[in-house]
Design a protein around this motif. Structure first.
Motif, mmCIF file in Angstrom:
data_model
loop_
_atom_site.group_PDB
_atom_site.id
_atom_site.type_symbol
_atom_site.label_atom_id
_atom_site.label_comp_id
_atom_site.label_asym_id
_atom_site.label_seq_id
_atom_site.Cartn_x
_atom_site.Cartn_y
_atom_site.Cartn_z
ATOM 1 N N GLU A 43 -5.716 6.256 0.828
ATOM 2 C CA GLU A 43 -6.258 5.712 1.940
ATOM 3 C C GLU A 43 -7.421 4.667 1.424
ATOM 4 O O GLU A 43 -7.397 3.318 2.012
ATOM 5 N N SER A 44 -8.257 4.880 0.513
ATOM 6 C CA SER A 44 -9.324 4.219 0.101
ATOM 7 C C SER A 44 -8.824 2.953 -0.730
ATOM 8 O O SER A 44 -9.500 2.008 -0.366
ATOM 9 N N TYR A 99 -4.865 -3.685 11.611
ATOM 10 C CA TYR A 99 -6.148 -3.910 11.118
ATOM 11 C C TYR A 99 -6.192 -5.369 10.385
ATOM 12 O O TYR A 99 -7.362 -6.187 10.697
ATOM 13 N N THR A 110 0.790 -1.190 -0.055
ATOM 14 C CA THR A 110 -0.082 -0.040 -0.016
ATOM 15 C C THR A 110 0.987 1.257 0.084
ATOM 16 O O THR A 110 0.260 2.356 0.120
ATOM 17 N N SER A 161 -6.046 1.636 -0.358
ATOM 18 C CA SER A 161 -5.159 0.809 0.831
ATOM 19 C C SER A 161 -6.462 0.048 1.541
ATOM 20 O O SER A 161 -6.237 -1.346 1.565
ATOM 21 N N LYS A 162 -7.307 0.589 1.965
ATOM 22 C CA LYS A 162 -8.457 -0.199 2.605
ATOM 23 C C LYS A 162 -9.042 -1.218 1.808
ATOM 24 O O LYS A 162 -9.132 -2.320 2.330
ATOM 25 N N GLU A 220 -2.541 -0.297 9.420
ATOM 26 C CA GLU A 220 -2.917 -1.252 8.657
ATOM 27 C C GLU A 220 -2.408 -2.550 9.031
ATOM 28 O O GLU A 220 -3.244 -3.714 8.947
ATOM 29 N N LEU A 225 -6.521 -4.284 1.554
ATOM 30 C CA LEU A 225 -6.490 -5.065 2.821
ATOM 31 C C LEU A 225 -7.798 -5.831 2.877
ATOM 32 O O LEU A 225 -7.737 -7.179 3.380
ATOM 33 N N ASP A 226 -9.026 -5.184 2.780
ATOM 34 C CA ASP A 226 -10.196 -5.965 2.753
ATOM 35 C C ASP A 226 -10.227 -7.028 1.836
ATOM 36 O O ASP A 226 -10.805 -8.335 2.067
#
Length: 539
Positions: A200-201, A233, A195, A203-204, A230, A207-208
């Protein structure tokens, strides 16, 4: 309340006993035992041990140069069997990998920080490059397209398989790399700073996706990252590496997963304040840009910087925040001797005088420097020593009659090595052998030696650890304390808020907001960005 607290403690202790006593029946997919790897003059890994369970996401964290990437290069066969000591036990079998293909045949696939995609080939072609469908004499393009679509659907990428890589963003390119890994029947996916180039979006979303693949495909992942929020998370376990040795492994639900706790393990001490304090001493305007417009170098009708005006004062750190693709890098490079863009118009003033910087050399002569976000591609010559890279932007200072004084060059490099605390055996070492954080310090040294009055830093801490970040923040503070001006472009909002005296917000090529550092918040910055989408300026 106390009874509930006691029950929680009992559950934690029971979980610890299960793990320590071997009651945990999860299968160990990977075990690396006593891995030792030595480079000339440096022991990169010293008896490192790592255990990864099947179906878990395991994070590797540590300072730059701690040995994380080296360990993964040993695992994936980049460093072949015989060049290191120790054992790799994968799926209950001792493995001796001599090349990446050997590890991939076992289902171990690594995605490096620098993506290995070819811009002018399609998504499908990139996915099966080196793993072509069909016979030796003929590629089966129908099968290639069908399989590419299958794996793209798994990672949630809707773009056509015939889209060129150059026409999709970095976030989507990461998804292509993961789809490519899945097409190789990956059981263990290694992601090195996945990432670092994403907002940020994006990256999220990435990860999801890893969490989804873990749940639906039972995919095991090892992730190397310096973004500790991250890591907390997404990871089930975190292994901390420091100075080439394993320090500890933390388990979610059992151990403290806070950023402060992880940092303590990484650096061996608490880092109570992530951003060093500074008393601003802000003076007159050093550089001013007015009505600045820049067009894309290939697509002449596409305006990438639209009527931008901004300034930076003496002794000030000014941040430029925005999403990926907002035009921040394009703005910086176009100012720096028109090193990007076509049909550039507008006014540029330095110390109150209008200047025309037609090339990089003229920008440097006017005491302007640009520290690129791409240190490996555009900032440094990786095959050259530290001493040569350090003096590149100011050769006149170490030469006479066009002949370089080697002794002076060496002295300058050693001086900056000490000033910036660069970790290396010698300034004779090639920059390519340094960790990311130490490469970044060499890049900073290169431009500091040019003695600029205005320094544009483009993602100055990308892909480096919290300890190295703190050192670079201290260097920035020293520069502005000495009366220099710094423009910092960063995708990390906490960094912008922690370091900058003023913040400009950029979106879709336009400046859409300006905030005083004391009043700036993540919410205000994102509000400017969201409300300005569609070319509506926020007042």
């Amino acid at each position: 309340m106390s009874r509930l607290f006691n029950r929680k403690n009992i559950r934690i202790e029971e979980k610890k006993l299960e793990i320590e006593g071997g009651v945990n029946l999860a299968k160990i997919l990977l075990e690396m035992k006593n891995i030792t790897k030595t480079f000339p003059g440096v022991k990169a890994l010293d008896n490192v041990n790592l255990q990864v369970e099947e179906g878990e996401i395991h994070a590797l964290v540590g300072e730059n140069g701690a040995g994380k990437s080296t360990l993964m290069n040993v695992l994936s066969g980049v460093y072949s069997y015989g060049t290191y000591e120790g054992d790799i036990i994968y799926d209950s079998e001792v493995c001796n990998f001599n090349a990446i293909k050997d590890s991939e045949q076992k289902g171990i696939v690594i995605i490096h920080q620098e993506l290995a995609l070819i811009p002018y080939m399609t998504i499908a072609e990139n996915m099966f490059l080196g793993n072509e469908r069909g016979s030796k004499c003929k590629i089966n393009w129908t099968e290639t397209g069908v399989l590419a679509r299958k794996y793209l659907d798994i990672v949630g990428l809707k773009d056509s398989t015939q889209t060129l890589i150059k026409d999709i963003g970095v976030g989507k390119q990461q998804l292509v790399e993961i789809a490519k890994a899945l097409s190789k029947n990956a059981r263990l996916l290694i992601l090195d700073e996945p990432t670092s180039s994403l907002n940020e979006s994006d990256s999220k979303a990435l990860l999801d996706l890893l969490l989804k693949l873990k749940k639906e495909q039972n995919l095991t992942s090892i992730i190397i990252s310096h973004k500790l929020n991250e890591v907390s998370y997404v990871a089930d376990k975190i292994t901390v590496i420091r100075d080439g040795s394993t320090i500890e492994t933390l388990t979610k639900g059992v151990d403290d997963f806070s950023e402060a706790r992880i940092i303590n393990g990484m650096v061996g001490r608490e880092l109570s304040d992530r951003f060093p304090k500074r008393e601003p001493k802000i003076g007159d305007i050093m550089m001013e840009v007015k009505d600045w417009n820049v067009y894309h170098p290939l697509y002449s009708d596409r305006k990438v910087v639209n009527n931008v005006s901004m300034n930076v004062r003496k002794g000030e750190v000014v941040g430029i925040s925005g999403l990926m693709g907002a035009g921040r890098t394009e703005l910086a490079m176009s100012i720096f001797g028109r090193s990007y863009g076509e049909n550039i118009t507008g006014t540029l003033k330095i110390n109150g005088k209008e200047v025309k910087l037609r090339n990089v050399q003229e920008a440097i002569k006017h005491k302007l420097a640009y520290v690129t976000e791409d240190r490996k591609g555009n900032g440094l010559i990786l095959t050259n020593p530290i001493k040569i890279n350090t003096t590149l932007a100011n050769l006149d200072a170490v030469s006479k009659n066009s002949v370089i004084d080697k002794d002076k060059e060496y002295e300058v490099a050693v001086d900056y090595k000490q000033k910036l605390k660069t970790k290396c055996p010698s300034v004779e070492q090639n920059v390519g052998n340094l960790s990311g954080g130490n490469q970044q310090k060499v890049l900073l040294a290169k431009w500091m030696f040019a003695d600029p009055d205005i320094l544009i830093l483009d993602e100055p801490t990308r892909g480096i650890d919290v300890g190295a970040k703190y050192e670079i923040y201290c260097i920035i503070n020293q520069l502005v304390d000495a009366g220099k001006s710094v423009i910092m472009i960063s995708s990390e909002l906490p960094e912008v808020l922690g370091m900058c005296d003023r913040v400009y917000v950029m979106n879709e090529g336009r400046m859409v907001g300006e905030l005083d550092g004391k009043e700036a918040t993540q919410e205000k910055i994102m509000t400017y960005i969201l409300q300005s989408s569609g070319n509506k300026e926020v007042k």
